[in-house]
Write a protein that holds these residues in place. Structure first.
Motif, mmCIF file in Angstrom:
data_model
loop_
_atom_site.group_PDB
_atom_site.id
_atom_site.type_symbol
_atom_site.label_atom_id
_atom_site.label_comp_id
_atom_site.label_asym_id
_atom_site.label_seq_id
_atom_site.Cartn_x
_atom_site.Cartn_y
_atom_site.Cartn_z
ATOM 1 N N VAL A 174 0.421 -1.233 -0.333
ATOM 2 C CA VAL A 174 0.235 -0.043 -0.114
ATOM 3 C C VAL A 174 0.483 1.341 0.190
ATOM 4 C CG1 VAL A 174 -1.891 1.388 1.443
ATOM 5 C CG2 VAL A 174 -2.061 -1.395 1.576
ATOM 6 N N LEU A 175 0.580 1.915 -0.799
ATOM 7 C CA LEU A 175 1.177 3.552 -0.805
ATOM 8 C C LEU A 175 0.399 4.517 -0.643
ATOM 9 C CD1 LEU A 175 3.365 2.829 -4.343
ATOM 10 C CD2 LEU A 175 4.011 1.817 -2.386
ATOM 11 N N LEU A 176 0.941 5.490 -0.413
ATOM 12 C CA LEU A 176 0.367 6.858 -0.476
ATOM 13 C C LEU A 176 1.263 7.731 -1.529
ATOM 14 C CD1 LEU A 176 -1.799 7.593 1.224
ATOM 15 C CD2 LEU A 176 -0.622 8.619 3.231
ATOM 16 N N LEU A 177 0.749 8.350 -1.988
ATOM 17 C CA LEU A 177 1.325 9.589 -2.961
ATOM 18 C C LEU A 177 0.666 10.951 -2.965
ATOM 19 C CD1 LEU A 177 1.168 6.983 -4.473
ATOM 20 C CD2 LEU A 177 1.471 7.764 -6.706
ATOM 21 N N GLY A 178 1.384 11.803 -2.071
ATOM 22 C CA GLY A 178 1.221 13.389 -2.339
ATOM 23 C C GLY A 178 1.964 14.383 -3.236
ATOM 24 N N SER A 179 1.382 15.170 -3.728
ATOM 25 C CA SER A 179 2.347 16.180 -4.198
ATOM 26 C C SER A 179 1.799 17.457 -3.739
ATOM 27 C CB SER A 179 2.232 16.414 -5.976
ATOM 28 O OG SER A 179 2.878 17.521 -5.957
ATOM 29 N N ASN A 180 2.289 19.144 -3.737
ATOM 30 C CA ASN A 180 2.188 19.969 -3.327
ATOM 31 C C ASN A 180 2.260 21.224 -4.082
ATOM 32 O OD1 ASN A 180 3.971 20.967 -1.533
ATOM 33 N ND2 ASN A 180 2.567 21.861 -0.297
ATOM 34 N N ILE A 181 3.389 21.227 -5.362
ATOM 35 C CA ILE A 181 4.293 22.033 -6.472
ATOM 36 C C ILE A 181 3.393 21.171 -7.955
ATOM 37 C CG2 ILE A 181 6.242 22.684 -6.943
ATOM 38 C CD1 ILE A 181 7.736 21.585 -4.351
ATOM 39 N N GLY A 182 3.008 22.882 -8.142
ATOM 40 C CA GLY A 182 2.845 22.707 -9.621
ATOM 41 C C GLY A 182 1.670 21.996 -10.089
ATOM 42 N N ASP A 183 1.687 20.982 -10.886
ATOM 43 C CA ASP A 183 0.118 20.335 -11.275
ATOM 44 C C ASP A 183 0.221 19.538 -10.329
ATOM 45 O OD1 ASP A 183 -2.639 19.362 -12.363
ATOM 46 O OD2 ASP A 183 -1.816 19.731 -14.446
ATOM 47 N N THR A 184 -1.030 19.474 -9.234
ATOM 48 C CA THR A 184 -0.168 18.287 -8.520
ATOM 49 C C THR A 184 -0.767 17.239 -8.659
ATOM 50 O OG1 THR A 184 -1.929 19.519 -7.173
ATOM 51 C CG2 THR A 184 -0.179 20.042 -6.283
ATOM 52 N N LYS A 185 -2.310 17.095 -9.661
ATOM 53 C CA LYS A 185 -2.662 15.814 -9.659
ATOM 54 C C LYS A 185 -2.334 15.195 -11.100
ATOM 55 C CE LYS A 185 -7.003 14.078 -11.757
ATOM 56 N NZ LYS A 185 -6.828 13.302 -12.252
ATOM 57 N N ASN A 186 -1.258 15.872 -12.347
ATOM 58 C CA ASN A 186 -0.979 15.652 -12.666
ATOM 59 C C ASN A 186 0.613 14.731 -12.263
ATOM 60 O OD1 ASN A 186 -0.161 15.424 -16.136
ATOM 61 N ND2 ASN A 186 1.535 16.009 -15.696
ATOM 62 N N ASN A 187 0.695 15.622 -11.647
ATOM 63 C CA ASN A 187 2.388 14.341 -10.580
ATOM 64 C C ASN A 187 2.033 14.021 -10.623
ATOM 65 O OD1 ASN A 187 3.630 17.220 -11.105
ATOM 66 N ND2 ASN A 187 3.647 18.220 -9.184
ATOM 67 N N ILE A 188 0.961 13.600 -9.653
ATOM 68 C CA ILE A 188 0.562 12.096 -8.891
ATOM 69 C C ILE A 188 0.365 11.404 -10.526
ATOM 70 C CG2 ILE A 188 -1.528 10.642 -7.365
ATOM 71 C CD1 ILE A 188 -0.950 13.441 -5.997
ATOM 72 N N ASP A 189 -0.815 11.589 -10.964
ATOM 73 C CA ASP A 189 -0.458 10.570 -12.529
ATOM 74 C C ASP A 189 0.626 10.128 -13.154
ATOM 75 O OD1 ASP A 189 -3.270 10.949 -11.909
ATOM 76 O OD2 ASP A 189 -3.688 12.222 -13.458
ATOM 77 N N GLU A 190 1.942 10.601 -13.063
ATOM 78 C CA GLU A 190 3.071 10.854 -13.618
ATOM 79 C C GLU A 190 3.265 9.702 -12.184
ATOM 80 O OE1 GLU A 190 7.131 12.640 -14.326
ATOM 81 O OE2 GLU A 190 4.994 13.964 -15.378
ATOM 82 N N ALA A 191 3.458 9.997 -11.229
ATOM 83 C CA ALA A 191 4.461 8.680 -10.340
ATOM 84 C C ALA A 191 3.663 7.320 -10.525
ATOM 85 C CB ALA A 191 4.273 9.323 -8.901
ATOM 86 N N LEU A 192 2.650 7.591 -10.899
ATOM 87 C CA LEU A 192 1.785 6.398 -11.003
ATOM 88 C C LEU A 192 2.254 5.126 -12.043
ATOM 89 C CD1 LEU A 192 -2.308 7.397 -10.057
ATOM 90 C CD2 LEU A 192 -0.285 5.625 -8.455
ATOM 91 N N GLU A 193 2.037 6.298 -13.339
ATOM 92 C CA GLU A 193 2.670 5.599 -14.681
ATOM 93 C C GLU A 193 4.033 5.009 -13.748
ATOM 94 O OE1 GLU A 193 2.754 4.458 -17.926
ATOM 95 O OE2 GLU A 193 0.888 4.637 -16.945
ATOM 96 N N ALA A 194 4.728 5.467 -13.115
ATOM 97 C CA ALA A 194 5.799 5.466 -13.299
ATOM 98 C C ALA A 194 5.631 4.102 -12.276
ATOM 99 C CB ALA A 194 6.874 5.888 -13.055
ATOM 100 N N ILE A 195 4.840 4.225 -11.280
ATOM 101 C CA ILE A 195 5.314 2.748 -10.842
ATOM 102 C C ILE A 195 4.954 1.578 -10.948
ATOM 103 C CG2 ILE A 195 3.195 2.121 -8.468
ATOM 104 C CD1 ILE A 195 3.994 4.881 -7.543
ATOM 105 N N SER A 196 3.443 2.146 -12.093
ATOM 106 C CA SER A 196 2.915 0.931 -13.072
ATOM 107 C C SER A 196 4.040 0.397 -13.878
ATOM 108 C CB SER A 196 1.588 1.423 -13.546
ATOM 109 O OG SER A 196 2.091 1.918 -14.491
ATOM 110 N N GLN A 197 5.086 0.549 -14.303
ATOM 111 C CA GLN A 197 6.359 0.491 -14.647
ATOM 112 C C GLN A 197 6.555 -1.449 -13.807
ATOM 113 O OE1 GLN A 197 6.321 1.360 -18.258
ATOM 114 N NE2 GLN A 197 4.767 2.575 -17.595
ATOM 115 N N GLY A 198 6.734 -1.898 -14.630
ATOM 116 C CA GLY A 198 6.671 -3.292 -13.176
ATOM 117 C C GLY A 198 6.315 -3.430 -12.319
ATOM 118 N N ASN A 199 5.106 -2.755 -11.872
ATOM 119 C CA ASN A 199 4.302 -3.265 -10.401
ATOM 120 C C ASN A 199 3.346 -3.189 -11.188
ATOM 121 O OD1 ASN A 199 6.421 -3.125 -8.805
ATOM 122 N ND2 ASN A 199 7.042 -0.753 -9.373
ATOM 123 N N ILE A 200 2.105 -3.764 -10.603
ATOM 124 C CA ILE A 200 1.097 -4.394 -11.084
ATOM 125 C C ILE A 200 -0.046 -3.250 -10.087
ATOM 126 C CG2 ILE A 200 -1.491 -5.611 -11.669
ATOM 127 C CD1 ILE A 200 0.252 -7.749 -12.179
#
Length: 137
Positions: free
Chosen positions: A7-33
């Motif tokens: 279980v992971l928790l992601l947070g962002s408070n600089i820039g386009d925060t929702k996009n930052n989280i989506d980008e991080a989720l995309e990176a996490i999904s490379q090699g993980n489900i």
């Protein structure tokens, strides 16, 4: 290769925060489900003062990585996205492009200088975390 559930928790408070989280989720999904995601939640900073509000999300992933390997993996994502200060090292909370915390890993109890599983503050103390996590675990 064995599979683990984290279980992971992601947070962002600089820039386009929702996009930052989506980008991080995309990176996490490379090699993980990614098995499950909570809704996005907007929250005030916790344990430091900032005029920047946070966007947060919780997710459950399936991974072949060990807890320390997963920590190294998410720290590389944070750095690649521009995170400069690691509060787990500096013990000082600041604004961040992305923050990725491992909250649980299977039913493991683990503690080292770099990592504590389960992440007790997210599970029991921080209201925004408890709100996100109740949706998915």
């Amino acid at each position: 290769m064995s599979q683990h559930t984290a279980v992971l928790l992601l947070g962002s408070n600089i820039g386009d925060t929702k996009n930052n989280i989506d980008e991080a989720l995309e990176a996490i999904s490379q090699g993980n489900i990614i098995l499950k995601k909570s809704e996005y939640l907007i929250s005030e900073p916790v344990e430091f003062v900032s005029s920047n509000i946070f966007c947060n999300i919780a997710t459950i992933i399936q991974t072949h990585l060990s807890p320390v390997q997963l920590l190294d993996y998410v720290k590389k994502i944070e750095i690649s996205m521009g995170r400069k200060n690691d509060s787990s090292v500096t013990k000082i909370y600041t604004n961040r492009v992305i923050d990725i915390d491992i909250v649980k890993f299977n039913e493991l109890k683990f503690s080292s200088e770099r990592l504590e599983i389960p992440h007790k503050r997210h599970l029991y103390e921080r209201e925004f975390s408890k709100f996100l996590l109740k949706d998915i675990i």
